[in-house]
Design a protein around this motif. Sequence first.
Motif, short mmCIF file in Angstrom:
data_model
loop_
_atom_site.label_atom_id
_atom_site.label_comp_id
_atom_site.label_asym_id
_atom_site.label_seq_id
_atom_site.Cartn_x
_atom_site.Cartn_y
_atom_site.Cartn_z
N ALA A 225 0.83 -1.20 0.00
CA ALA A 225 0.00 0.00 0.00
C ALA A 225 0.86 1.26 0.00
O ALA A 225 0.53 2.26 -0.63
CB ALA A 225 -0.91 0.01 1.23
N LEU A 226 1.99 1.20 0.70
CA LEU A 226 2.86 2.37 0.79
C LEU A 226 3.85 2.40 -0.36
O LEU A 226 4.70 3.28 -0.42
CB LEU A 226 3.59 2.37 2.13
N CYS B 54 5.81 -4.49 -6.05
CA CYS B 54 4.78 -4.55 -7.09
C CYS B 54 3.78 -3.44 -6.83
O CYS B 54 2.88 -3.58 -6.03
CB CYS B 54 4.10 -5.91 -7.05
N ASP C 219 1.58 0.00 -8.59
CA ASP C 219 1.30 0.84 -9.75
C ASP C 219 1.24 2.30 -9.34
O ASP C 219 1.09 3.18 -10.16
CB ASP C 219 -0.04 0.45 -10.38
N GLY C 220 1.34 2.52 -8.04
CA GLY C 220 1.21 3.89 -7.59
C GLY C 220 2.55 4.51 -7.30
O GLY C 220 3.59 3.87 -7.41
N ILE C 221 2.50 5.72 -6.93
CA ILE C 221 3.72 6.42 -6.55
C ILE C 221 3.92 6.18 -5.05
O ILE C 221 3.00 6.36 -4.27
CB ILE C 221 3.58 7.92 -6.85
N PRO C 222 5.10 5.78 -4.64
CA PRO C 222 5.28 5.47 -3.22
C PRO C 222 5.03 6.70 -2.38
O PRO C 222 5.32 7.82 -2.80
CB PRO C 222 6.75 5.04 -3.12
N SER C 223 4.48 6.45 -1.20
CA SER C 223 4.32 7.57 -0.29
C SER C 223 5.64 7.78 0.42
O SER C 223 6.09 6.93 1.18
CB SER C 223 3.24 7.27 0.74
N ASP D 201 -4.81 -1.35 -5.40
CA ASP D 201 -4.85 -2.56 -6.24
C ASP D 201 -3.81 -3.61 -5.86
O ASP D 201 -4.13 -4.80 -5.81
CB ASP D 201 -4.67 -2.17 -7.72
#
Lengths: 277, 425
Positions: A68-69, A74, A76-80, A251
């Motif tokens: 999630a972070l 794996c 698809d988002g930008i890491p926080s 995701d």
Amino acid sequence: MHYIVLVAGGSFNPVTNMHLRMFELARDALIKTGQFKVLGGIVSPVSDGYNKPGLLPSKHRIEMLKLALGRGGCSDGIPSSWIRLGTWEAVRSQWTPTRKVLDHYQRRIDAMLADTDEAQLNGPPDGKRSRIDEESDELAWLRSLVAKLRAKESQPDVRIMLLCGGDVLQSFAVKGVWQEEDMVSIVRDYGMVVLSRPGSDPHRFVHTFDLINPYERNIRLVTEWAVNDISSTLIRRTLQRNESVRYMLPDPVIDYIYRNGLYGSTASWPRLENFAD
Amino acid sequence: DAKLTDTVGCSAMPVAADPTIENVVLLACGSYNPVTNMHLRMFEVARDALRKSGRFRVLGGIISPVADAFGKEDLASAEHRLEMLRLALSPPAVAGPPAWIRLGKWEATRRRWTPTRQVLDRYQAAIDAELTGTEPCSTAGGSGGESCDETDAECIWLRKLVRRLKSTAGASAHGGDSADRQTAPLAARLMLLCGADLLASFARPGLWRTEDMVTIARDYGMVVLARSGFNPQKFIYECDAINPFEQNLVILSEWSCNDTSSSQIRRSLRRGESVRYLLPDSVIDYVYRHRLYGCRADYWHGQSSVSSDDAAEAAVSSSAAAAAVQRCSRGCQTRMTGSAMPAARIGKECRACGARSTRHVFLSSAAVDDQRGDAPDCLPQQQQHGDSRHDRHRQQSLQQDAASVAALPALSGPVRHRSHRESKS
């Protein structure tokens, strides 16, 4: 100017968008007061010793948080980059009261500031760490933050603050859940950022609860105007019913759940009778 | 049985075996300004609920964003909104969920605004053409005369869906005891997927044509997501036009009450607040890269360390003072300084060329600087060569306009079909 590190505890069973959103809202709220700067946030999942029915092993909950972070590989988002996973509490065999978790991080920060931090004394002084260290060790990350801060300010005031929802605040009044001295210590020495829904009236609670009322100014109440009732309980129920949880949690976390068949879910994303392809 | 639980359908029986189950494609319209997790979640909730009811089989979904000609205040350009949707609908790189929602670009790329009922008609025409084996142009209904474009990707996809339906129906008809089983005519239709706020807008005078409301309720059907502040059951009870078709109107409860709205997101972006986890990261990234909705690019990327907090502070504490660019229908850009959200109403004349303005695009000052030139294309020659006195006067009058319009009360609720009043035939 107070420099804050927000710490949120909880089961994270599983982590949801609401958990992550909570950090974002809290950070904006603190900055808006003009009195705070937010150094970072730490997610501290509870250990398996908590013994709650249905609580997945910390191995899974930690892995889902990493995904999630954005640090699980794996994603698809930008890491926080400002919220990190704290595993100190999770790896302990016994359950740790929240106040002790806050103590732990505050003590380490104080040591970093006073140059009595063991690891700092033993390691390279400028805080350059390998990437693996940064990612798996929230203390290494804190260390680098503190080091950068000290380059700008000689005696910075860095505090831990507890981040939680209105339900946690209300649980103060439930007998047996919290030790009185812990509650006092949290509001007196640390401070809280409490996210509540419109209409839940946390102000009244702080007003009527004698134990914490003297430290009212340390309890920041933030209203979450766009209500997002994405609770882990609801997610688990939805998965159990083989229904979609998409867009309620990241995701990659959903993917992990399906691949490992967690929470009674089936082995894969629900499919349509997909004619076209 | 993994296969059984894998399929979102009632059973593992051949697809068209149960003719009482209606084949449905969900269509959602709206501004998508920007797309949010709630928009996407709505499809997921609808699909699960329709399947659970045992009455429907969901074949797929289409999102159809509104055209720029809609003329709504602070509507980002169709190009941006379509790209953000495309990013939101793309499945993640690694193995993930199958993509079942398509992005319909037809409505967004038209020069004029299209009533929702005509959008439904258009896609239904493709379905009907394939069902009856005729050419789409001959089945296109409605006064809009919308013929289904042979090259439209969504129409092609719909026709493919129907062909597959037909072939599986044919297979099941031949297998088994055809004497017992009556082969009902194959059917598939679009259903309008929307929030309870859109349903409630049926009551606003002049917004919807009565015959459109009736057609939507009677011939298509609606899937309505509950939203706080609205009572769709009560509305259906009270609305004479649609009440007779109550059985075609499915109300979804969304127990994870998700109040995320595009307006709230735009507000947060203006204020330099975080919108993370309310919409897909890829969309947020796009918004910041193109500096849409008055956001500050530095806030997104400077998320962690002490130095970046200065940027965050600046973003949060500064007012939304981005310069706004107003683009008229002939494409000239006149720059307005001051408040970022002046609303030039539909029918306003372009100061530069006198064209009636039907399209408004608001960009931040940074994006304006990126674009070429300060002089609008269609200024008469003498002004382009810089009569500065005239320019200053023009700027002043624009500013006055901005100030007076900014004092207007904010528009509330969906105003989707406001311009319909103008185009009433």
